[in-house]
Design a protein around this motif. Sequence first.
Motif, PDB file in Angstrom:
ATOM      1  N   ASN A 100      26.189 -30.468 -44.338  1.00 54.65           N
ATOM      2  CA  ASN A 100      27.265 -29.474 -44.188  1.00 54.65           C
ATOM      3  C   ASN A 100      28.617 -30.161 -44.372  1.00 54.65           C
ATOM      4  N   LYS A 101      28.831 -30.652 -45.582  1.00 55.23           N
ATOM      5  CA  LYS A 101      30.041 -31.400 -45.903  1.00 55.23           C
ATOM      6  C   LYS A 101      30.590 -30.920 -47.240  1.00 55.23           C
ATOM      7  N   ASP A 102      31.893 -31.087 -47.420  1.00 58.28           N
ATOM      8  CA  ASP A 102      32.534 -30.639 -48.654  1.00 58.28           C
ATOM      9  C   ASP A 102      31.991 -31.349 -49.884  1.00 58.28           C
ATOM     10  N   GLU A 103      31.478 -32.569 -49.726  1.00 53.94           N
ATOM     11  CA  GLU A 103      30.948 -33.297 -50.886  1.00 53.94           C
ATOM     12  C   GLU A 103      29.660 -32.665 -51.413  1.00 53.94           C
ATOM     13  N   PHE A 104      29.013 -31.807 -50.586  1.00 55.48           N
ATOM     14  CA  PHE A 104      27.794 -31.128 -51.010  1.00 55.48           C
ATOM     15  C   PHE A 104      27.998 -29.626 -51.238  1.00 55.48           C
ATOM     16  N   VAL A 105      28.864 -29.013 -50.414  1.00 55.53           N
ATOM     17  CA  VAL A 105      29.044 -27.560 -50.464  1.00 55.53           C
ATOM     18  C   VAL A 105      30.087 -27.201 -51.522  1.00 55.53           C
ATOM     19  N   ILE A 106      29.668 -26.406 -52.529  1.00 53.88           N
ATOM     20  CA  ILE A 106      30.619 -26.009 -53.585  1.00 53.88           C
ATOM     21  C   ILE A 106      31.122 -24.575 -53.379  1.00 53.88           C
ATOM     22  N   LEU A 107      30.431 -23.783 -52.548  1.00 53.45           N
ATOM     23  CA  LEU A 107      30.843 -22.399 -52.343  1.00 53.45           C
ATOM     24  C   LEU A 107      30.353 -21.917 -50.986  1.00 53.45           C
ATOM     25  N   LYS A 108      31.277 -21.318 -50.221  1.00 51.86           N
ATOM     26  CA  LYS A 108      30.924 -20.725 -48.935  1.00 51.86           C
ATOM     27  C   LYS A 108      31.128 -19.217 -49.009  1.00 51.86           C
ATOM     28  N   LEU A 109      30.110 -18.473 -48.624  1.00 48.98           N
ATOM     29  CA  LEU A 109      30.161 -17.014 -48.658  1.00 48.98           C
ATOM     30  C   LEU A 109      29.825 -16.472 -47.279  1.00 48.98           C
ATOM     31  N   SER A 110      30.217 -15.223 -47.039  1.00 53.86           N
ATOM     32  CA  SER A 110      29.901 -14.575 -45.764  1.00 53.86           C
ATOM     33  C   SER A 110      30.024 -13.070 -45.942  1.00 53.86           C
TER      34      SER A 110
ATOM     35  N   ALA B 260      21.564 -25.308 -55.030  1.00 55.45           N
ATOM     36  CA  ALA B 260      20.685 -24.540 -54.153  1.00 55.45           C
ATOM     37  C   ALA B 260      21.490 -23.604 -53.274  1.00 55.45           C
ATOM     38  N   SER B 261      20.933 -22.406 -53.031  1.00 53.09           N
ATOM     39  CA  SER B 261      21.534 -21.464 -52.078  1.00 53.09           C
ATOM     40  C   SER B 261      20.782 -21.580 -50.766  1.00 53.09           C
ATOM     41  N   ILE B 262      21.514 -21.487 -49.658  1.00 51.14           N
ATOM     42  CA  ILE B 262      20.879 -21.694 -48.356  1.00 51.14           C
ATOM     43  C   ILE B 262      21.705 -21.020 -47.259  1.00 51.14           C
ATOM     44  N   LEU B 263      21.041 -20.663 -46.169  1.00 50.15           N
ATOM     45  CA  LEU B 263      21.726 -20.116 -45.004  1.00 50.15           C
ATOM     46  C   LEU B 263      22.301 -21.267 -44.186  1.00 50.15           C
TER      47      LEU B 263
ATOM     48  N   LEU C  99      23.754 -33.058 -55.358  1.00 50.34           N
ATOM     49  CA  LEU C  99      23.478 -31.818 -54.635  1.00 50.34           C
ATOM     50  C   LEU C  99      24.693 -30.898 -54.613  1.00 50.34           C
ATOM     51  N   ASN C 100      24.497 -29.630 -55.006  1.00 48.13           N
ATOM     52  CA  ASN C 100      25.539 -28.604 -54.965  1.00 48.13           C
ATOM     53  C   ASN C 100      24.993 -27.433 -54.134  1.00 48.13           C
ATOM     54  N   LEU C 101      25.612 -27.146 -53.005  1.00 47.14           N
ATOM     55  CA  LEU C 101      25.092 -26.110 -52.109  1.00 47.14           C
ATOM     56  C   LEU C 101      25.971 -24.861 -52.115  1.00 47.14           C
ATOM     57  N   ILE C 102      25.318 -23.714 -52.139  1.00 51.26           N
ATOM     58  CA  ILE C 102      25.981 -22.418 -51.984  1.00 51.26           C
ATOM     59  C   ILE C 102      25.518 -21.888 -50.640  1.00 51.26           C
ATOM     60  N   VAL C 103      26.445 -21.792 -49.690  1.00 45.17           N
ATOM     61  CA  VAL C 103      26.083 -21.558 -48.297  1.00 45.17           C
ATOM     62  C   VAL C 103      26.561 -20.189 -47.827  1.00 45.17           C
ATOM     63  N   ASP C 104      25.657 -19.485 -47.158  1.00 40.91           N
ATOM     64  CA  ASP C 104      26.032 -18.229 -46.488  1.00 40.91           C
ATOM     65  C   ASP C 104      26.391 -18.565 -45.052  1.00 40.91           C
TER      66      ASP C 104
ATOM     67  N   ASP D 253      36.274 -19.372 -58.976  1.00 35.89           N
ATOM     68  CA  ASP D 253      36.243 -20.496 -59.905  1.00 35.89           C
ATOM     69  C   ASP D 253      35.449 -21.608 -59.226  1.00 35.89           C
ATOM     70  N   ILE D 254      34.182 -21.725 -59.616  1.00 30.30           N
ATOM     71  CA  ILE D 254      33.261 -22.628 -58.948  1.00 30.30           C
ATOM     72  C   ILE D 254      33.095 -23.886 -59.787  1.00 30.30           C
ATOM     73  N   LEU D 255      33.365 -25.055 -59.168  1.00 28.91           N
ATOM     74  CA  LEU D 255      33.235 -26.334 -59.854  1.00 28.91           C
ATOM     75  C   LEU D 255      31.970 -27.034 -59.384  1.00 28.91           C
ATOM     76  N   PHE D 256      31.206 -27.542 -60.337  1.00 32.40           N
ATOM     77  CA  PHE D 256      29.974 -28.252 -60.011  1.00 32.40           C
ATOM     78  C   PHE D 256      30.196 -29.758 -60.157  1.00 32.40           C
ATOM     79  N   HIS D 257      29.393 -30.528 -59.463  1.00 35.97           N
ATOM     80  CA  HIS D 257      29.477 -31.987 -59.546  1.00 35.97           C
ATOM     81  C   HIS D 257      28.061 -32.559 -59.649  1.00 35.97           C
ATOM     82  N   PRO D 258      27.925 -33.833 -59.967  1.00 34.28           N
ATOM     83  CA  PRO D 258      26.589 -34.444 -60.004  1.00 34.28           C
ATOM     84  C   PRO D 258      25.955 -34.424 -58.608  1.00 34.28           C
TER      85      PRO D 258
END
Length: 572
Positions: free
Chosen positions: A552-562, A540-543, A25-30, A18-23
């Motif tokens: 690298n902060k919760d205010e920007f990162v909406i999803l962390k994957l690995s 944006a998705s990024i490594l 920058l929204n980052l999806i990080v590997d 359940d991914i929530l977006f905000h106004p």
Amino acid sequence: MFLKSLSITHGDGTIIRDILFHPGLNLIVDETPDESGKETGNNVGKTTVLKLVDFCLGAKAKGIYSDQENKRNEYKLVKNFLIENSVCVSLLLKDDLFQERSREVLIERNFLSRKYKIQRINGKDKTDDEFEETLTDLLFPGHYGKKPTFRQIIAHNIRYEDLSINNTLKNLNRYTRDDEYETLYLFLFGCDFEQGDTKQELRAQIDIEEKFRKRLESEQTKSAYEAALNLIQTDIDELERQKASLNLNPNFESDLEKLNKIKYEINLASSEIGRLELRRELISEAQKEIQASKSNIDLQQLQQIYQQATSLVSGLQKTFQDLYDFHNRMVESKIKFIIKDLPEIDSKLAAQREHLNSLLAEETALSSVIIQSDSFNVLEQLIVGLNAKYQKKGDYENTLRQLGSVESKLIELNNDLIAIDNELFSDEFALKIKDQINKFNKHFSSVSNELYDEKYALKVDTKTVKGRRLYEFTAFNLNFSSGKKQGEISCFDIAYTLFADEENIPCMHFLLNDKKELMHGNQLLRIANLVNMKGIQFIASILKDKLPGELNKDEFVILKLSQGDKLFRIEE
């Protein structure tokens, strides 16, 4: 319209993500650690998040589990998981993330088919056609059925395929024509042109007609067919002259018809004679076989055997001679029965042979009348030659008729296109385009200056392709490094959103971007500040190892994957 949330659930309602977006920058990080210098980010699902948003906006399901570089290769593990678990994806769009009561649009889709398929908008099931129509009416009111299509309009908002990642303006599929890009950017920049649809349809029809003409002329050009046709007609005239000069029987046609009929009757008579002879032969063979069964034995010796038998068996009423005579009478009766048809057959055979002889005589007589010296053979050769010439003439005339029809159609279509282009390329319309591009460039140069300390701009030129005029939109100061190109694309997309809002042009306020690790960290920081300030969603998705520490902060990162926690939470 902004992204509010993206939910991935099992068919039973269990939530996978359940991914929530905000106004901003929204980052999806590997977050997979870099081991032994190897790259991270392989198949954890960060790009798939972008694909799922696109899927909810009408993209094909296959894109979720297909290899991006080779569409024929499928990730069976993911495909089977999505289908076997009846996975459903829900995307919630919202007009304004800052206003609680602003309009929302809920889109739900799964990966099943037929009666198990889920494809809903705001809780209502939609067919494939209804789905795009409803989305268009909700997001771009009154535009359904017109060009550009809904999918073309939002293409610059969703960039994860190589073509869209590496091209600022030509970001559609590689089969897209220049006139389709022209229509797209005229629409995006608010240069409404009522006959844009008609122009595309005309160009599509012209392409079809030109391909047909090219196929017709694949072996020879039109002028070659015309020259060949003229030569063939000369040959035909000469053959007709030779035919007319022949000294033929004046009743040739009727005599020839009689001769053909006689030949047909000869064949019938010969067949009937053959049938009668075969039947006669079969009767004769049967007669011989039965005749051979007639008894011719030594009666005196058999009489002695019979007397010995009667001395042993009492009550026999018939003598051996009686039995012998009875047997032979039966054989003779069979023979008489079998050969009873022979007289009739012989009579028919005689009649048919006489008839055949009569026909043969008539055939000989007619043949001698028809064949005067060797004129008939000459005529036959002439007719064969004429038939071949007429057939080729017919083929060439048919090809020329088709070419003539194609050329007439092309003239008509091109005249219609010229009439439209005269309006489209008028000074008044060209000035309108220039004014709109100038307005856009204020934003484009401002954004690029803020991100790169350079000023990008858009230009529009008129070019001619195959005799057709087109508006071509290109960016100045093009750069070849992948990082700079990524920056130019981001500048364009951000600038367009600002321009569209200023001009009250409907647009999506989210920008999806893959592979932002190609961009320098300083530019990412500047983008973050800019989109946060302007109220634009930049997803944006990024490594992780390419992510600046400040982001690298919760205010920007909406999803962390690995590798240990992939998007669908299925492990191989």
